[in-house]
Design a protein around this motif. Sequence first.
Motif, PDB file in Angstrom:
ATOM      1  N   THR A  12       0.803  -1.166  -0.020  1.00 53.63           N
ATOM      2  CA  THR A  12      -0.164  -0.121   0.095  1.00 53.63           C
ATOM      3  C   THR A  12       0.827   1.140   0.062  1.00 53.63           C
ATOM      4  O   THR A  12       2.177   1.298   0.263  1.00 53.63           O
ATOM      5  N   ALA A  13       0.099   2.371  -0.042  1.00 49.64           N
ATOM      6  CA  ALA A  13       0.858   3.630   0.022  1.00 49.64           C
ATOM      7  C   ALA A  13       1.425   4.031   1.119  1.00 49.64           C
ATOM      8  O   ALA A  13       2.396   5.139   1.448  1.00 49.64           O
ATOM      9  N   HIS A  14       0.906   3.353   2.232  1.00 51.23           N
ATOM     10  CA  HIS A  14       1.311   3.402   3.402  1.00 51.23           C
ATOM     11  C   HIS A  14       2.453   2.575   3.894  1.00 51.23           C
ATOM     12  O   HIS A  14       2.806   2.473   5.243  1.00 51.23           O
ATOM     13  N   LYS A  15       3.290   2.134   2.925  1.00 55.60           N
ATOM     14  CA  LYS A  15       4.605   1.524   3.055  1.00 55.60           C
ATOM     15  C   LYS A  15       4.352   0.125   3.627  1.00 55.60           C
ATOM     16  O   LYS A  15       5.128  -0.496   4.611  1.00 55.60           O
ATOM     17  N   ALA A  16       3.184  -0.539   3.690  1.00 48.76           N
ATOM     18  CA  ALA A  16       2.759  -1.808   4.445  1.00 48.76           C
ATOM     19  C   ALA A  16       2.732  -2.932   3.422  1.00 48.76           C
ATOM     20  O   ALA A  16       1.721  -2.694   2.287  1.00 48.76           O
ATOM     21  N   LEU A  17       3.513  -3.945   3.484  1.00 51.61           N
ATOM     22  CA  LEU A  17       3.542  -5.036   2.691  1.00 51.61           C
ATOM     23  C   LEU A  17       2.544  -6.348   3.520  1.00 51.61           C
ATOM     24  O   LEU A  17       2.853  -6.748   4.671  1.00 51.61           O
ATOM     25  N   SER A  18       1.717  -6.761   2.937  1.00 50.59           N
ATOM     26  CA  SER A  18       0.765  -7.646   3.663  1.00 50.59           C
ATOM     27  C   SER A  18       0.629  -8.973   2.608  1.00 50.59           C
ATOM     28  O   SER A  18       0.379  -8.859   1.452  1.00 50.59           O
ATOM     29  N   LEU A  19       0.201 -10.391   3.299  1.00 51.96           N
ATOM     30  CA  LEU A  19       0.180 -11.512   2.719  1.00 51.96           C
ATOM     31  C   LEU A  19      -1.079 -12.029   3.304  1.00 51.96           C
ATOM     32  O   LEU A  19      -1.370 -12.132   4.395  1.00 51.96           O
ATOM     33  N   TYR A  20      -1.972 -12.374   2.366  1.00 56.24           N
ATOM     34  CA  TYR A  20      -3.428 -12.798   2.648  1.00 56.24           C
ATOM     35  C   TYR A  20      -3.633 -14.270   2.258  1.00 56.24           C
ATOM     36  O   TYR A  20      -2.851 -14.721   1.245  1.00 56.24           O
ATOM     37  N   ILE A  49       9.391   3.081   0.044  1.00 54.55           N
ATOM     38  CA  ILE A  49       8.664   2.503  -0.983  1.00 54.55           C
ATOM     39  C   ILE A  49       8.807   3.577  -2.272  1.00 54.55           C
ATOM     40  O   ILE A  49       8.298   4.366  -2.384  1.00 54.55           O
ATOM     41  N   LEU A  50       9.872   3.044  -3.362  1.00 50.27           N
ATOM     42  CA  LEU A  50      10.092   4.159  -4.516  1.00 50.27           C
ATOM     43  C   LEU A  50       9.466   3.235  -5.782  1.00 50.27           C
ATOM     44  O   LEU A  50       9.477   2.249  -5.794  1.00 50.27           O
ATOM     45  N   ALA A  51       8.334   4.051  -6.317  1.00 52.34           N
ATOM     46  CA  ALA A  51       8.136   3.632  -7.352  1.00 52.34           C
ATOM     47  C   ALA A  51       9.013   3.815  -8.791  1.00 52.34           C
ATOM     48  O   ALA A  51       9.655   4.755  -8.609  1.00 52.34           O
ATOM     49  N   PRO A  52       9.064   2.981  -9.922  1.00 50.34           N
ATOM     50  CA  PRO A  52       8.265   1.728 -10.192  1.00 50.34           C
ATOM     51  C   PRO A  52       8.674   0.505  -9.336  1.00 50.34           C
ATOM     52  O   PRO A  52      10.041   0.441  -9.074  1.00 50.34           O
ATOM     53  N   MET A  53       7.860  -0.521  -8.892  1.00 52.00           N
ATOM     54  CA  MET A  53       8.154  -1.533  -8.149  1.00 52.00           C
ATOM     55  C   MET A  53       7.445  -2.655  -8.862  1.00 52.00           C
ATOM     56  O   MET A  53       6.327  -2.571  -9.650  1.00 52.00           O
ATOM     57  N   SER A  54       7.698  -3.766  -8.384  1.00 54.53           N
ATOM     58  CA  SER A  54       6.972  -5.130  -9.023  1.00 54.53           C
ATOM     59  C   SER A  54       6.970  -6.268  -7.684  1.00 54.53           C
ATOM     60  O   SER A  54       7.777  -6.315  -7.194  1.00 54.53           O
ATOM     61  N   LEU A  55       5.702  -6.809  -7.519  1.00 55.37           N
ATOM     62  CA  LEU A  55       5.564  -7.697  -6.554  1.00 55.37           C
ATOM     63  C   LEU A  55       5.371  -9.126  -7.324  1.00 55.37           C
ATOM     64  O   LEU A  55       4.850  -9.297  -8.434  1.00 55.37           O
ATOM     65  N   SER A  56       6.141 -10.273  -6.615  1.00 52.36           N
ATOM     66  CA  SER A  56       5.719 -11.609  -7.270  1.00 52.36           C
ATOM     67  C   SER A  56       5.658 -12.336  -6.257  1.00 52.36           C
ATOM     68  O   SER A  56       5.881 -12.321  -5.117  1.00 52.36           O
ATOM     69  N   LEU A  57       4.511 -13.544  -6.526  1.00 50.78           N
ATOM     70  CA  LEU A  57       4.188 -14.591  -5.298  1.00 50.78           C
ATOM     71  C   LEU A  57       4.186 -15.917  -6.059  1.00 50.78           C
ATOM     72  O   LEU A  57       3.488 -16.039  -7.194  1.00 50.78           O
ATOM     73  N   ARG A  58       5.022 -16.950  -5.413  1.00 50.85           N
ATOM     74  CA  ARG A  58       4.887 -18.047  -5.915  1.00 50.85           C
ATOM     75  C   ARG A  58       4.783 -18.952  -4.717  1.00 50.85           C
ATOM     76  O   ARG A  58       5.556 -18.735  -3.775  1.00 50.85           O
ATOM     77  N   VAL A  59       4.385 -20.208  -4.907  1.00 49.98           N
ATOM     78  CA  VAL A  59       4.089 -21.288  -3.636  1.00 49.98           C
ATOM     79  C   VAL A  59       4.721 -22.378  -4.146  1.00 49.98           C
ATOM     80  O   VAL A  59       4.494 -23.122  -5.015  1.00 49.98           O
ATOM     81  N   THR A  60       5.599 -23.130  -3.011  1.00 47.04           N
ATOM     82  CA  THR A  60       6.014 -24.426  -3.318  1.00 47.04           C
ATOM     83  C   THR A  60       5.307 -25.404  -2.146  1.00 47.04           C
ATOM     84  O   THR A  60       4.340 -24.851  -1.666  1.00 47.04           O
ATOM     85  N   ILE A  65       6.889 -17.776  -1.188  1.00 44.39           N
ATOM     86  CA  ILE A  65       7.850 -17.001  -1.548  1.00 44.39           C
ATOM     87  C   ILE A  65       7.257 -15.776  -2.116  1.00 44.39           C
ATOM     88  O   ILE A  65       6.953 -15.844  -3.231  1.00 44.39           O
ATOM     89  N   SER A  66       7.698 -14.580  -1.579  1.00 46.99           N
ATOM     90  CA  SER A  66       7.117 -13.395  -1.931  1.00 46.99           C
ATOM     91  C   SER A  66       8.565 -12.541  -2.219  1.00 46.99           C
ATOM     92  O   SER A  66       9.405 -12.580  -1.633  1.00 46.99           O
ATOM     93  N   SER A  67       8.427 -11.994  -3.262  1.00 50.66           N
ATOM     94  CA  SER A  67       9.465 -11.001  -3.981  1.00 50.66           C
ATOM     95  C   SER A  67       9.108  -9.643  -4.319  1.00 50.66           C
ATOM     96  O   SER A  67       7.808  -9.322  -4.875  1.00 50.66           O
ATOM     97  N   ILE A  68       9.865  -8.652  -3.678  1.00 52.55           N
ATOM     98  CA  ILE A  68       9.582  -7.111  -4.053  1.00 52.55           C
ATOM     99  C   ILE A  68      10.996  -6.627  -4.867  1.00 52.55           C
ATOM    100  O   ILE A  68      12.006  -7.040  -4.463  1.00 52.55           O
ATOM    101  N   VAL A  69      10.507  -6.239  -6.045  1.00 52.71           N
ATOM    102  CA  VAL A  69      11.696  -5.570  -6.730  1.00 52.71           C
ATOM    103  C   VAL A  69      11.625  -4.312  -6.758  1.00 52.71           C
ATOM    104  O   VAL A  69      10.404  -3.521  -7.058  1.00 52.71           O
ATOM    105  N   TYR A  70      12.697  -3.388  -6.589  1.00 55.74           N
ATOM    106  CA  TYR A  70      12.418  -1.909  -6.556  1.00 55.74           C
ATOM    107  C   TYR A  70      13.787  -1.429  -7.140  1.00 55.74           C
ATOM    108  O   TYR A  70      14.797  -2.014  -7.525  1.00 55.74           O
ATOM    109  N   SER A  71      13.767  -0.277  -7.666  1.00 58.70           N
ATOM    110  CA  SER A  71      14.998   0.528  -8.264  1.00 58.70           C
ATOM    111  C   SER A  71      15.737   1.513  -7.219  1.00 58.70           C
ATOM    112  O   SER A  71      15.086   1.900  -6.209  1.00 58.70           O
TER     113      SER A  71
END
Length: 308
Positions: A12-20, A49-60, A65-71
């Motif tokens: 979110t814009a409030h710099k919170a990363l949440s997993l549901y 948190i600086l834009a642009p960024m990208s989120l990725s989620l994969r399950v084993t 496994i959650s990934s945050i890509v930032y510049s």
Amino acid sequence: MASSFPYLLMVTAHKALSLYKITTEIRSSANPKSTRKAQLLASLKADSILAPMSLSLRVTAAEIISSIVYSFSHIGCGWSLGIQELHFNKDGEQVSSRLATTVDSQYGITSPRPFATSRGTFGLSLEAEYGGALDAPSILHQKPPTSVSYSHPYLLTSHADNTLTVYLVVSSTTSLYVKGGRRLWGHTSSVGTVQVSDRGKAISVSSHGDEIRIWELEALISTFGAPRVLKEESIQVSPEDQKSATNEGLGILSVVPRCEIRGSPSTATSIPQHIPDIRDCIGFDDERVLLLRESRLGTQSIELYDFT
């Protein structure tokens, strides 16, 4: 957002990363109608948190496994990408965290090495480890990327200089690093947004949306480290112009301003003369592309392109 059912990752814009986790509940045997709810498993707070960024989620089988890509800006090779990979168990407890960057790839260094987790010492560790000043990087970005997309193992960025850059992310049980890196040419204007799938297919759109290109990255990955061959590496898909789209029913299917969504249903409207910039690529498949435009005044519209 990123999803891998039944898990959902949000920032979110409030710099919170949440997993549901999306759960299904059946009310009773008398009323078998089921409902779905989002159960919060984990929540993390970021310093920035600086834009642009990208989120990725994969399950084993055992982990999420959650990934945050930032510049970020690096003194030696301009704008680079950082990847933070968070490992959770199925109950949402954080197991581990790993970091990697594209800096080595931009310098042409292929061997993986441990990443210094201290933010203050990372810039010094490069020259110290390789014994003195490094050669000029083969990939240099003077400005931040306009868009970032990561779908393991493909990492793709778009830039205002009409190019894209593709990397390959290697994630094993013992290490995380970025392999290779290659600039992609083909666009004739600034690239506004890009999106890649885990199958290696990608789509890039110019800032004004008048040029759409489709890329097959799987073949390009095998050429990392080899001299670049000057040939067409993408297929351009040109949207029909306004007149043709009106007559033939192709191209843009609907452009509905956000202010009209809550009101009465409206018919498809034409593109204004001054087209707002593309803000994001919401999704794509083999036949359709869904884009989000935003004007300087903040008004938004969604466009659906159909290439069948």
